[in-house]
Design a protein around this motif. Sequence first.
Motif, PDB file in Angstrom:
ATOM      1  N   ILE A 142     -36.341   1.289  46.421  1.00  0.00           N
ATOM      2  CA  ILE A 142     -37.499   1.972  47.224  1.00  0.00           C
ATOM      3  C   ILE A 142     -38.393   0.626  47.594  1.00  0.00           C
ATOM      4  O   ILE A 142     -38.648   0.498  48.855  1.00  0.00           O
ATOM      5  CB  ILE A 142     -38.558   2.866  46.285  1.00  0.00           C
ATOM      6  N   GLU A 143     -38.619  -0.324  46.951  1.00  0.00           N
ATOM      7  CA  GLU A 143     -39.124  -1.289  47.230  1.00  0.00           C
ATOM      8  C   GLU A 143     -38.311  -2.409  48.083  1.00  0.00           C
ATOM      9  O   GLU A 143     -38.881  -2.940  49.149  1.00  0.00           O
ATOM     10  CB  GLU A 143     -39.271  -2.368  46.002  1.00  0.00           C
ATOM     11  N   MET A 144     -37.001  -2.391  47.934  1.00  0.00           N
ATOM     12  CA  MET A 144     -36.133  -3.385  48.872  1.00  0.00           C
ATOM     13  C   MET A 144     -36.098  -2.807  50.255  1.00  0.00           C
ATOM     14  O   MET A 144     -36.091  -3.714  51.127  1.00  0.00           O
ATOM     15  CB  MET A 144     -34.877  -3.471  48.214  1.00  0.00           C
ATOM     16  N   THR A 145     -36.194  -1.429  50.455  1.00  0.00           N
ATOM     17  CA  THR A 145     -36.051  -1.058  51.719  1.00  0.00           C
ATOM     18  C   THR A 145     -37.289  -0.819  52.448  1.00  0.00           C
ATOM     19  O   THR A 145     -37.348  -0.499  53.842  1.00  0.00           O
ATOM     20  CB  THR A 145     -35.306   0.315  51.779  1.00  0.00           C
ATOM     21  N   LYS A 146     -38.131  -1.470  51.976  1.00  0.00           N
ATOM     22  CA  LYS A 146     -39.446  -1.585  52.677  1.00  0.00           C
ATOM     23  C   LYS A 146     -39.692  -2.699  53.905  1.00  0.00           C
ATOM     24  O   LYS A 146     -40.095  -2.631  54.960  1.00  0.00           O
ATOM     25  CB  LYS A 146     -40.596  -1.805  51.945  1.00  0.00           C
ATOM     26  N   ASN A 147     -38.340  -3.351  53.741  1.00  0.00           N
ATOM     27  CA  ASN A 147     -37.933  -4.613  54.713  1.00  0.00           C
ATOM     28  C   ASN A 147     -36.619  -4.559  54.881  1.00  0.00           C
ATOM     29  O   ASN A 147     -35.761  -4.993  54.280  1.00  0.00           O
ATOM     30  CB  ASN A 147     -38.264  -5.821  54.031  1.00  0.00           C
ATOM     31  N   CYS A 148     -36.215  -3.678  55.780  1.00  0.00           N
ATOM     32  CA  CYS A 148     -34.855  -3.538  56.356  1.00  0.00           C
ATOM     33  C   CYS A 148     -34.126  -4.327  56.463  1.00  0.00           C
ATOM     34  O   CYS A 148     -33.073  -4.769  56.206  1.00  0.00           O
ATOM     35  CB  CYS A 148     -34.743  -2.193  57.231  1.00  0.00           C
ATOM     36  N   PRO A 149     -34.632  -5.556  57.445  1.00  0.00           N
ATOM     37  CA  PRO A 149     -33.640  -6.511  57.795  1.00  0.00           C
ATOM     38  C   PRO A 149     -33.411  -7.675  56.360  1.00  0.00           C
ATOM     39  O   PRO A 149     -32.109  -8.009  56.500  1.00  0.00           O
ATOM     40  CB  PRO A 149     -34.446  -7.424  58.660  1.00  0.00           C
ATOM     41  N   THR A 150     -34.404  -7.519  55.831  1.00  0.00           N
ATOM     42  CA  THR A 150     -33.929  -8.486  54.459  1.00  0.00           C
ATOM     43  C   THR A 150     -32.942  -7.418  53.571  1.00  0.00           C
ATOM     44  O   THR A 150     -32.063  -8.079  53.003  1.00  0.00           O
ATOM     45  CB  THR A 150     -35.098  -8.918  53.712  1.00  0.00           C
ATOM     46  N   PHE A 151     -33.268  -6.295  53.488  1.00  0.00           N
ATOM     47  CA  PHE A 151     -32.326  -5.586  52.672  1.00  0.00           C
ATOM     48  C   PHE A 151     -30.895  -5.711  53.399  1.00  0.00           C
ATOM     49  O   PHE A 151     -30.120  -5.921  52.541  1.00  0.00           O
ATOM     50  CB  PHE A 151     -32.829  -3.992  52.512  1.00  0.00           C
ATOM     51  N   ILE A 152     -30.724  -5.453  54.467  1.00  0.00           N
ATOM     52  CA  ILE A 152     -29.453  -5.444  55.053  1.00  0.00           C
ATOM     53  C   ILE A 152     -28.675  -6.807  54.838  1.00  0.00           C
ATOM     54  O   ILE A 152     -27.563  -6.952  54.408  1.00  0.00           O
ATOM     55  CB  ILE A 152     -29.488  -4.885  56.613  1.00  0.00           C
ATOM     56  N   LYS A 153     -29.377  -7.764  55.063  1.00  0.00           N
ATOM     57  CA  LYS A 153     -28.964  -9.337  54.995  1.00  0.00           C
ATOM     58  C   LYS A 153     -28.812  -9.634  53.218  1.00  0.00           C
ATOM     59  O   LYS A 153     -27.440 -10.122  52.960  1.00  0.00           O
ATOM     60  CB  LYS A 153     -29.748 -10.201  55.256  1.00  0.00           C
ATOM     61  N   ASP A 154     -29.577  -9.255  52.423  1.00  0.00           N
ATOM     62  CA  ASP A 154     -29.480  -9.572  50.964  1.00  0.00           C
ATOM     63  C   ASP A 154     -28.214  -8.863  50.467  1.00  0.00           C
ATOM     64  O   ASP A 154     -27.427  -9.133  49.484  1.00  0.00           O
ATOM     65  CB  ASP A 154     -30.769  -9.397  50.410  1.00  0.00           C
ATOM     66  N   ARG A 155     -27.978  -7.615  50.873  1.00  0.00           N
ATOM     67  CA  ARG A 155     -26.939  -6.587  50.173  1.00  0.00           C
ATOM     68  C   ARG A 155     -25.560  -6.877  50.980  1.00  0.00           C
ATOM     69  O   ARG A 155     -24.573  -6.125  50.647  1.00  0.00           O
ATOM     70  CB  ARG A 155     -27.467  -5.353  50.460  1.00  0.00           C
ATOM     71  N   GLY A 156     -25.486  -7.643  51.863  1.00  0.00           N
ATOM     72  CA  GLY A 156     -24.122  -8.022  52.655  1.00  0.00           C
ATOM     73  C   GLY A 156     -23.554  -6.849  53.420  1.00  0.00           C
ATOM     74  O   GLY A 156     -22.334  -6.726  53.432  1.00  0.00           O
ATOM     75  N   TYR A 157     -24.465  -6.093  54.145  1.00  0.00           N
ATOM     76  CA  TYR A 157     -23.951  -5.182  55.229  1.00  0.00           C
ATOM     77  C   TYR A 157     -23.171  -5.909  56.393  1.00  0.00           C
ATOM     78  O   TYR A 157     -23.912  -6.733  56.968  1.00  0.00           O
ATOM     79  CB  TYR A 157     -24.905  -4.122  55.468  1.00  0.00           C
ATOM     80  N   ILE A 158     -22.209  -5.282  56.852  1.00  0.00           N
ATOM     81  CA  ILE A 158     -21.350  -5.828  58.089  1.00  0.00           C
ATOM     82  C   ILE A 158     -21.984  -4.948  59.148  1.00  0.00           C
ATOM     83  O   ILE A 158     -21.819  -3.707  59.289  1.00  0.00           O
ATOM     84  CB  ILE A 158     -19.840  -5.886  57.929  1.00  0.00           C
ATOM     85  N   MET A 159     -22.733  -5.874  59.941  1.00  0.00           N
ATOM     86  CA  MET A 159     -23.443  -5.007  61.127  1.00  0.00           C
ATOM     87  C   MET A 159     -22.828  -5.264  62.380  1.00  0.00           C
ATOM     88  O   MET A 159     -23.291  -5.232  63.481  1.00  0.00           O
ATOM     89  CB  MET A 159     -24.827  -5.339  61.202  1.00  0.00           C
ATOM     90  N   HIS A 160     -21.422  -5.335  62.482  1.00  0.00           N
ATOM     91  CA  HIS A 160     -20.635  -5.646  63.646  1.00  0.00           C
ATOM     92  C   HIS A 160     -19.284  -4.990  63.477  1.00  0.00           C
ATOM     93  O   HIS A 160     -18.871  -4.667  62.387  1.00  0.00           O
ATOM     94  CB  HIS A 160     -20.288  -7.121  63.653  1.00  0.00           C
ATOM     95  N   TYR A 161     -19.018  -4.456  64.622  1.00  0.00           N
ATOM     96  CA  TYR A 161     -17.876  -3.592  64.728  1.00  0.00           C
ATOM     97  C   TYR A 161     -16.427  -4.260  64.313  1.00  0.00           C
ATOM     98  O   TYR A 161     -15.313  -3.556  64.002  1.00  0.00           O
ATOM     99  CB  TYR A 161     -17.589  -2.568  65.982  1.00  0.00           C
ATOM    100  N   LEU A 162     -16.346  -5.557  64.474  1.00  0.00           N
ATOM    101  CA  LEU A 162     -15.257  -6.685  63.949  1.00  0.00           C
ATOM    102  C   LEU A 162     -14.181  -6.554  65.268  1.00  0.00           C
ATOM    103  O   LEU A 162     -13.941  -7.630  65.494  1.00  0.00           O
ATOM    104  CB  LEU A 162     -14.750  -6.380  62.637  1.00  0.00           C
ATOM    105  N   THR A 163     -13.633  -5.452  65.465  1.00  0.00           N
ATOM    106  CA  THR A 163     -12.447  -5.652  66.444  1.00  0.00           C
ATOM    107  C   THR A 163     -12.830  -4.319  67.103  1.00  0.00           C
ATOM    108  O   THR A 163     -13.488  -3.235  67.210  1.00  0.00           O
ATOM    109  CB  THR A 163     -11.240  -5.293  65.698  1.00  0.00           C
ATOM    110  N   LYS A 164     -12.245  -4.409  68.601  1.00  0.00           N
ATOM    111  CA  LYS A 164     -12.277  -3.538  69.556  1.00  0.00           C
ATOM    112  C   LYS A 164     -11.798  -2.194  69.079  1.00  0.00           C
ATOM    113  O   LYS A 164     -12.190  -1.162  69.454  1.00  0.00           O
ATOM    114  CB  LYS A 164     -11.750  -3.994  70.849  1.00  0.00           C
ATOM    115  N   GLU A 165     -10.488  -2.240  68.332  1.00  0.00           N
ATOM    116  CA  GLU A 165      -9.870  -1.227  67.865  1.00  0.00           C
ATOM    117  C   GLU A 165     -10.632  -0.479  66.923  1.00  0.00           C
ATOM    118  O   GLU A 165     -10.613   0.916  67.103  1.00  0.00           O
ATOM    119  CB  GLU A 165      -8.538  -1.549  67.300  1.00  0.00           C
ATOM    120  N   GLU A 166     -11.369  -1.057  66.254  1.00  0.00           N
ATOM    121  CA  GLU A 166     -12.463  -0.245  65.253  1.00  0.00           C
ATOM    122  C   GLU A 166     -13.501   0.243  65.944  1.00  0.00           C
ATOM    123  O   GLU A 166     -13.904   1.441  65.742  1.00  0.00           O
ATOM    124  CB  GLU A 166     -12.841  -1.170  64.124  1.00  0.00           C
TER     125      GLU A 166
END
Length: 486
Positions: free
Chosen positions: A150-174
């Motif tokens: 609840i506390e971490m997701t108050k700052n979404c950009p930091t949450f996404i970065k710190d938790r290591g989410y891949i925010m790119h589709y990576l390949t055209k096929e995907e």
Amino acid sequence: MRFLLGYSSKPFILALVICVTYTFSYLLKTMYVSLFHNHVKVKGNPLFQDLVIAGLNRVFEDIKYDNDREKEINQTDDNFWGIPPELQLYSNRTVTKRRTQIQINIKRKYFLRDFRVDDVNCLELINRTREEVKRAKSIKRARLKDADYIEMTKNCPTFIKDRGYIMHYLTKEEESFPIAYSILMYQNVEQFERLLRAIYRPQNIYCIHVDFKSRETIHNAVSGIASCFDNVFLLRTRVSVKLGGMSVLEPDLKCMNELWSRSKTWKYFINLTGQEFPLRTNYELVKILKAYNGSNDVAATIQKDTERCDKPRAVAPPHGIHVTRGFVHVAVNRDFVDFTLHDERAQHILTWMNRSCYVPDEAYFSTLNHNPHFGVKGSFKGHPETSRNRRKPYIARFKNVVESEVYGWKCHGREINGLCVFGTADVRMLSVRKELFAHRFHLDYQPVAYECMEELIYNRTRDEFMGTLAFNASFYSTLGFVLGQG
């Protein structure tokens, strides 16, 4: 003597010594066990005798461990499935093309370092080194709490970065092959979040259902996580799920409806629970689902099916269907979802099953997929019985139903209601399975098993993206339910 044998004979001599030692140990153990079990008095110190027996037992436990390990590996490798070399899944390759600037930037952002589990050598677990497996079993981890999310997701950009989410589709096929997911969860926010992180890509879409019985802090924490992503949403209606009833199926149907309405681009639907983890990377999932060529991956059996749909006052099945039952978890194409949601015959069958079947969640998807006269794209037109081999396997999920002839394997974790909860000694088997996802894990039980699977999937994702690991999905195009689709 040295001239005759030569220095190259040292391995042979060592092997000979080992064989002689084990043979002598076996004879000695047989003698002692025979004497002891037949109550023959043996002169000497009883404590010494006990130590000898204990030592010999340890020797043979080690031999049995190694034999079991080899047997397990052989049962789950390519030979078991009858895969010829040209259909093997993985091969290393040398990168010859110059990497683009986009690839370089993505590597810097997401794949700069290897993922390594703290205090454990996961490769040793995959090889099932006895000492490392034993040590890993004893490792405990501190857990994140609902309030932390609840506390971490108050700052979404930091949450996404710190938790290591891949925010790119990576390949055209995907990017061109988005997948729709439903995830049903009722406890352990951290395990749900780590599952979401493992399967998350911006081109996919995710529907989350939090059980009505879950405490409010769980719902708030999951709601905070979902709010950080445009393609993750919570069902507004929460169902109190009870095993064996329509309530198991209801959240998936509601998610199907929402996913259908929110996006017109996804190709396949996969339904999960919060206690599962992928055995394939997103790139591999796309390759496999494309190899399915529109077929649906749904388990089925016709054995004892009438016993599940013979409630008092039950009427005959509608539309001339043959009832089959399997698992509620599936991997199905978009047209199958369309038929499930919008065809009147599907609605009639759902109503009939709710009134007549004791476990309708096991029967509904399975029956729709194995009555080809409905004309549903990807449905199976052959004998519906799921098999343990390539004739008609169930690949959508690896569930170790311990006593089952089709779904049962040796469980190295713990068994709950006939189902294996995976432990650290199961990592070897999980690393070579051909299924899409594995069910089930508990983070409070031997958590290293889950962590090593995270390491494996992350590093495969990186190697496939960087071009050093090739994945061949041809094996999946040879499966019986792909070749025998309607």
